[in-house]
Design an enzyme around this catalytic site. Structure first.
Site, PDB file in Angstrom:
ATOM      1  CE1 TYR A  22      -3.201  -2.860   0.293  1.00  0.00           C
ATOM      2  CE2 TYR A  22      -3.541  -2.333   2.596  1.00  0.00           C
ATOM      3  CZ  TYR A  22      -3.843  -3.097   1.494  1.00  0.00           C
ATOM      4  OH  TYR A  22      -4.786  -4.097   1.598  1.00  0.00           O
ATOM      5  N   PRO A  43     -16.888  -4.102   1.792  1.00  0.00           N
ATOM      6  CG  PRO A  43     -16.904  -2.884   3.771  1.00  0.00           C
ATOM      7  CD  PRO A  43     -15.977  -3.390   2.701  1.00  0.00           C
TER       8      PRO A  43
END
Length: 290
Positions: A63, A214
């Site tokens: 990342y 999600p």
């Protein structure tokens, strides 16, 4: 201030964690590449997460690359004894930010050492092997060669626990024949339900399931339905989606990410949202909507 104590706990191996944690992916720049637009804000959200009870942070040295791990170290080192940091290896970034496989023995070994250095740790709590046969989703293929490398690093004392990401049930079975697997990290949400049976099998085995995206993959109809339920409950759609995941199975651990302290607090409040049987039935139907 909202805390997450009511969400209960599950375990990553011998490490108990609250079921609502924090994902650091969004702390890097656009496309999870380069530095954050506001470094002070990124440090503030990490510190606020721990202050509000988060004891499970998900990250990776790819990342940025290196950005989120260096931010975590700057914000939180020396770490609280109960803070569990989970990282991922198996991928790398090209000069334009593209995602490429990186699962040769040398690349996996270097990735573990990069994570150790940038996080400022002697041992990594949990390392997820990200399987990159297909960047966009699980694809069959033997994971034994790469997992044997990670297991060797565990035997050296550099890795405490091992997890798997972007995998199939067949790959989990292969992996468990080589070493203990403490968690699986795949895409799963109200609208993306391919892992329903997998989650139940993992629960029976005592293995944590950590869904990413999600709120990913919703059609307009599904989004409208979710928004209507959220309005009735006096919550946001994201809070309802997170609460549904917490209700779905006790082995689910959540790692919603944000670069905003206000949004962090809003996400953590999902742990206190109670969904009754009627609401759960409505939400279950969202996953079946055309």
């Amino acid at each position: 201030m909202t805390t997450i104590q009511t969400s209960g706990t599950f375990h990553l191996g011998d490490l108990p964690v609250h079921r609502l944690g924090y994902g650091a992916m969004q702390l890097a720049g656009p496309g999870v590449f380069g530095p954050p637009k506001d470094r002070d804000a990124a440090l503030a959200v990490l510190r606020a997460a721990v202050e509000q009870g988060v004891d499970h942070i998900d990250t990776s040295d790819f990342y940025g690359p290196h950005v989120t791990n260096q931010l975590i170290r700057e914000a939180l080192h020396p770490y609280r004894d109960d803070l569990v940091i989970v990282t991922k290896i198996g991928a790398r970034r090209d000069e334009k930010g593209g995602w490429l496989p990186a699962f040769s023995p040398g690349e996996l070994t270097a990735a573990v050492h990069d994570n150790l250095r940038n996080l400022g740790r002697d041992v990594l709590d949990v390392v997820n092997l990200r399987v990159m046969f297909d960047t966009h989703g699980p694809a069959e293929g033997s994971i034994a060669p790469m997992l044997e490398t990670v297991a060797g690093l565990q035997q050296q004392g550099l890795v405490r626990h091992i997890g798997l990401s972007n995998i199939t049930p067949t790959q989990l079975a292969e992996g468990r024949g080589l070493c203990d697997i403490v968690c699986v990290q795949n895409m799963y949400n109200l609208a993306q339900r391919a892992d329903d049976a997998f989650i139940d099998d993992l629960k029976a085995a005592g293995i944590a399931y950590v869904p990413f995206f999600p709120l990913g993959g919703f059609s307009p109809l599904q989004s409208d339905t979710l928004s209507g339920i959220a309005t009735r409950l006096g919550a946001t759609p994201m809070q309802v989606a997170l609460a549904w995941l917490l209700h779905r199975s006790p082995n689910i651990l959540l790692i919603p990410g944000t670069s905003s302290v206000a949004h962090l607090t809003e996400n953590l409040a999902a742990a206190d949202l109670t969904l009754d049987a009627d609401v759960l039935r409505e939400l279950d139907a969202v996953g079946r909507a055309a």
